[in-house]
Design a protein around this motif. Structure first.
Motif, PDB file in Angstrom:
ATOM      1  N   TRP A  86      -7.754   8.360 -13.337  1.00  0.00           N
ATOM      2  CA  TRP A  86      -8.333   7.272 -13.443  1.00  0.00           C
ATOM      3  C   TRP A  86      -9.668   7.153 -14.730  1.00  0.00           C
ATOM      4  O   TRP A  86      -9.542   6.051 -15.250  1.00  0.00           O
ATOM      5  CB  TRP A  86      -9.495   6.911 -11.919  1.00  0.00           C
ATOM      6  CG  TRP A  86     -10.656   5.907 -12.226  1.00  0.00           C
ATOM      7  CD1 TRP A  86     -12.018   5.912 -12.396  1.00  0.00           C
ATOM      8  CD2 TRP A  86     -10.355   4.421 -12.101  1.00  0.00           C
ATOM      9  NE1 TRP A  86     -12.483   4.617 -12.595  1.00  0.00           N
ATOM     10  CE2 TRP A  86     -11.192   3.727 -12.566  1.00  0.00           C
ATOM     11  CE3 TRP A  86      -8.772   3.868 -12.218  1.00  0.00           C
ATOM     12  CZ2 TRP A  86     -11.500   2.349 -12.756  1.00  0.00           C
ATOM     13  CZ3 TRP A  86      -8.861   2.363 -12.365  1.00  0.00           C
ATOM     14  CH2 TRP A  86     -10.191   1.729 -12.420  1.00  0.00           C
TER      15      TRP A  86
ATOM     16  N   THR B  78      -8.343  -4.459  -0.025  1.00  0.00           N
ATOM     17  CA  THR B  78      -8.599  -2.960   0.344  1.00  0.00           C
ATOM     18  C   THR B  78      -7.700  -2.656   1.443  1.00  0.00           C
ATOM     19  O   THR B  78      -7.445  -3.701   2.212  1.00  0.00           O
ATOM     20  CB  THR B  78      -9.982  -2.599   0.427  1.00  0.00           C
ATOM     21  OG1 THR B  78     -10.484  -3.265   1.347  1.00  0.00           O
ATOM     22  CG2 THR B  78     -10.763  -2.574  -0.805  1.00  0.00           C
TER      23      THR B  78
ATOM     24  N   TRP C 124      -4.050   0.038  -7.655  1.00  0.00           N
ATOM     25  CA  TRP C 124      -4.330   1.371  -7.749  1.00  0.00           C
ATOM     26  C   TRP C 124      -4.275   2.229  -6.383  1.00  0.00           C
ATOM     27  O   TRP C 124      -4.795   1.613  -5.623  1.00  0.00           O
ATOM     28  CB  TRP C 124      -5.741   1.568  -8.490  1.00  0.00           C
ATOM     29  CG  TRP C 124      -5.851   3.162  -8.964  1.00  0.00           C
ATOM     30  CD1 TRP C 124      -6.966   3.969  -8.617  1.00  0.00           C
ATOM     31  CD2 TRP C 124      -5.129   3.660  -9.811  1.00  0.00           C
ATOM     32  NE1 TRP C 124      -6.903   5.193  -9.225  1.00  0.00           N
ATOM     33  CE2 TRP C 124      -5.698   5.177 -10.233  1.00  0.00           C
ATOM     34  CE3 TRP C 124      -4.209   3.348 -10.897  1.00  0.00           C
ATOM     35  CZ2 TRP C 124      -5.424   6.128 -11.014  1.00  0.00           C
ATOM     36  CZ3 TRP C 124      -3.851   4.315 -11.878  1.00  0.00           C
ATOM     37  CH2 TRP C 124      -4.301   5.549 -11.766  1.00  0.00           C
ATOM     38  N   SER C 125      -3.751   3.278  -6.231  1.00  0.00           N
ATOM     39  CA  SER C 125      -3.340   4.073  -4.808  1.00  0.00           C
ATOM     40  C   SER C 125      -4.321   4.708  -4.682  1.00  0.00           C
ATOM     41  O   SER C 125      -4.328   5.660  -3.823  1.00  0.00           O
ATOM     42  CB  SER C 125      -2.074   4.553  -4.965  1.00  0.00           C
ATOM     43  OG  SER C 125      -2.043   5.676  -6.040  1.00  0.00           O
ATOM     44  N   SER C 126      -5.601   4.659  -5.229  1.00  0.00           N
ATOM     45  CA  SER C 126      -6.965   5.234  -4.985  1.00  0.00           C
ATOM     46  C   SER C 126      -8.032   4.517  -5.076  1.00  0.00           C
ATOM     47  O   SER C 126      -8.125   3.490  -4.835  1.00  0.00           O
ATOM     48  CB  SER C 126      -7.026   6.511  -5.852  1.00  0.00           C
ATOM     49  OG  SER C 126      -8.109   7.468  -5.369  1.00  0.00           O
ATOM     50  N   LYS C 127      -9.098   4.963  -5.350  1.00  0.00           N
ATOM     51  CA  LYS C 127     -10.391   4.245  -5.416  1.00  0.00           C
ATOM     52  C   LYS C 127     -10.356   3.643  -7.000  1.00  0.00           C
ATOM     53  O   LYS C 127     -10.363   4.389  -7.840  1.00  0.00           O
ATOM     54  CB  LYS C 127     -11.636   5.164  -5.215  1.00  0.00           C
ATOM     55  CG  LYS C 127     -13.038   4.417  -5.441  1.00  0.00           C
ATOM     56  CD  LYS C 127     -13.918   5.448  -5.003  1.00  0.00           C
ATOM     57  CE  LYS C 127     -15.379   4.977  -4.939  1.00  0.00           C
ATOM     58  NZ  LYS C 127     -16.589   5.657  -4.678  1.00  0.00           N
ATOM     59  N   ILE C 128     -10.904   2.220  -7.025  1.00  0.00           N
ATOM     60  CA  ILE C 128     -11.300   1.673  -8.072  1.00  0.00           C
ATOM     61  C   ILE C 128     -12.824   1.351  -8.154  1.00  0.00           C
ATOM     62  O   ILE C 128     -13.231   0.896  -7.446  1.00  0.00           O
ATOM     63  CB  ILE C 128     -10.658   0.360  -8.524  1.00  0.00           C
ATOM     64  CG1 ILE C 128      -9.016   0.371  -8.406  1.00  0.00           C
ATOM     65  CG2 ILE C 128     -11.187  -0.328  -9.681  1.00  0.00           C
ATOM     66  CD1 ILE C 128      -8.355  -0.707  -8.872  1.00  0.00           C
TER      67      ILE C 128
ATOM     68  N   SER D 107       0.990  -1.176  -0.073  1.00  0.00           N
ATOM     69  CA  SER D 107      -0.088  -0.096   0.024  1.00  0.00           C
ATOM     70  C   SER D 107       1.060   1.049  -0.188  1.00  0.00           C
ATOM     71  O   SER D 107       2.236   1.222   0.561  1.00  0.00           O
ATOM     72  CB  SER D 107      -0.831   0.053   1.185  1.00  0.00           C
ATOM     73  OG  SER D 107      -0.326   0.202   2.340  1.00  0.00           O
TER      74      SER D 107
ATOM     75  N   ALA E 296      -6.813  -1.870  -4.178  1.00  0.00           N
ATOM     76  CA  ALA E 296      -6.755  -0.354  -4.107  1.00  0.00           C
ATOM     77  C   ALA E 296      -7.020   0.137  -2.628  1.00  0.00           C
ATOM     78  O   ALA E 296      -7.381  -0.553  -1.731  1.00  0.00           O
ATOM     79  CB  ALA E 296      -8.011   0.136  -5.087  1.00  0.00           C
ATOM     80  N   GLN E 297      -6.910   1.441  -2.585  1.00  0.00           N
ATOM     81  CA  GLN E 297      -7.472   1.973  -1.277  1.00  0.00           C
ATOM     82  C   GLN E 297      -8.788   1.666  -1.147  1.00  0.00           C
ATOM     83  O   GLN E 297      -9.386   1.362   0.201  1.00  0.00           O
ATOM     84  CB  GLN E 297      -7.249   3.378  -1.191  1.00  0.00           C
ATOM     85  CG  GLN E 297      -5.766   4.102  -1.196  1.00  0.00           C
ATOM     86  CD  GLN E 297      -5.146   3.935   0.049  1.00  0.00           C
ATOM     87  OE1 GLN E 297      -4.444   3.115  -0.054  1.00  0.00           O
ATOM     88  NE2 GLN E 297      -5.677   4.576   0.967  1.00  0.00           N
TER      89      GLN E 297
END
Length: 428
Positions: free
Chosen positions: A49, A115, A70-74, A38, A93-94
């Motif tokens: 995105w 997550t 992915w280091s944010s929201k998928i 992470s 992902a986050q």
């Protein structure tokens, strides 16, 4: 490499996007007991995105396997709708949100989702197709295995590691799963050893890494693991166990056993475990292998290189051994904790070096000696000299260094069907 459908759209993404996409892919590092990587949410990632989503929509019709970090929201939406051939979906992902149920993906059999937090997976009420066979949820949303997962009729493999279940939650889930499961991972789960494990009569692979209950639960006379007659692969690494768990000795079907990063003072196997094929013992506290029939069946063995110097006779008796991996324990594990344990001094190692080299040279089946390198430092000069001399003494024996995090660990083979005379091959 020949161009594939969708590659031009992917190349339209900037190099920055590609770097961010592929730098967050999950990995498994058994030695460090890391299941997902992470990184902090990067503000520059979020606006990118839509570009990635458009590229994925072009790519997925040709894909059979998709692994994306992915280091944010998928948000899993319409971009995945055309994945008619996709059999494995792995996302880290986050935060994960499914606006598209996966029920329309007729080839899908495996879903792996991870997550950062328990409550960051959002899905519709019905979102998994009934033909899913493998599910990974790290961690489970709301600290419980979703009811739809428990009711999947073809589910055989389940990984719910890093989930802090409430009292009784995992036990009631195992009752529902029953004999369907052949593989279960409960790594880093903070719960007692559930007695309902004994109901998993077809279980062949079980992982209990970094579980605080392992050291005590395996000592109980009614340990449920003793009922798992088909278990071929068991991992009890990273549990700080002070001695070899007695419950394991009665598990005659075991072929792969992972016991790295514990605190064994001796390997008390005795006359048991004669079916073992692969045994992993790095970073323990014993300096000599125990004798026993288990040695004659071993194909792969990993242990600390100091132990190799003290186990020359035992290694010579492992007549079927093909691969020997040598690591090094963290020296602080020995300092001031076990005053009667003395690591071999350089002069002692040099004295044993020629005998160890002779054993490597004369061994009837050994094909490869691996030096596991990485965060724990380099081996002693005596061991390096032995490894460097192997090539000149026995050209067909390969000696090389590999990073500990890249050391390949094989999984158990499928169970041999009754009447199948072919030789069974086991691989975790």
């Amino acid at each position: 490499m020949a161009p594939t459908q969708g590659r031009p759209a992917l190349l339209q993404l900037s190099e920055t996007v590609l770097e961010l996409v592929f730098s967050f892919v999950p990995f498994t590092d058994r030695q460090a007991n890391v299941h997902t990587s992470s990184v902090p949410v990067l503000e520059t990632v979020v606006p990118l995105w839509p570009s990635l989503e458009a590229a994925l929509a072009v790519l997925v019709p040709a894909l059979e396997f998709l692994k994306l970090g992915w280091s944010s929201k998928i948000v899993v939406g319409d971009w995945l709708a055309g994945a008619a051939h996709l059999h494995t979906l792995a996302l880290v992902a986050q935060e994960l949100e499914f606006t598209l149920p996966l029920t329309g993906l007729t080839a899908l059999t495996s879903v792996e989702l991870s997550t950062v937090e328990n409550d960051e997976l959002k899905t519709p009420a019905i979102w998994l197709p009934g033909y899913i066979e493998r599910v990974t949820l790290i961690p489970c949303p709301n600290k419980r295995i979703p009811e739809q997962v428990l009711q999947l009729p073809k589910l055989t493999h389940l990984d719910v590691s890093e989930t802090y279940f409430g009292p009784g939650d995992i036990g009631s889930a195992l009752i529902q799963l029953g004999s369907r499961l052949t593989s279960l991972a409960l790594d880093e789960t903070d719960t007692s050893l559930p007695p309902q494990l004994s109901l998993l009569s077809n279980l062949r692979v079980l992982s209990l890494d970094s579980c605080p209950f392992s050291a005590t639960g395996l000592l109980h006379p009614a340990c449920p693991l003793t009922s798992l007659r088909k278990l071929a692969c068991l991992s009890l690494s990273n549990n700080g166990m002070p001695f070899f768990p007695p419950a394991v000795l009665s598990m005659s079907s075991l072929q792969n056993l992972y016991l790295e990063n514990n605190r064994f003072l001796q390997l008390g196997v005795g006359p048991y475990l004669s079916s073992l094929r692969n045994l992993y013992l790095e970073n323990n506290r014993f300096l000599q292998l125990g004798v026993g029939p288990y040695l004659s069946s071993l194909r792969v063995l990993s242990l600390d290189w100091q132990c190799a110097f003290g186990s020359i006779q035992e290694l010579s008796k492992a007549a079927s051994l093909r691969e020997l991996a040598l690591g090094r324990p963290v020296e602080s594990d020995f300092d001031g904790v076990i005053p009667h344990l003395h690591l071999p001094q350089p002069a002692q190692l040099e004295h044993s070096a020629s005998a160890l080299l002779d054993m490597f040279t004369d061994h009837p089946s050994l094909k490869e000696v691996l030096l596991l390198s990485g965060f724990v430092g380099a081996p002693d000069k005596a061991m390096l000299e032995v490894l460097l001399s192997i090539g000149s003494c026995r050209p067909d024996l390969r000696a090389r260094a590999v990073r500990r995090s890249e050391y390949f660990v094989a999984d158990p083979e499928p169970e041999r069907e009754p009447g199948d005379a072919a030789e069974a091959r086991i691989t975790v």
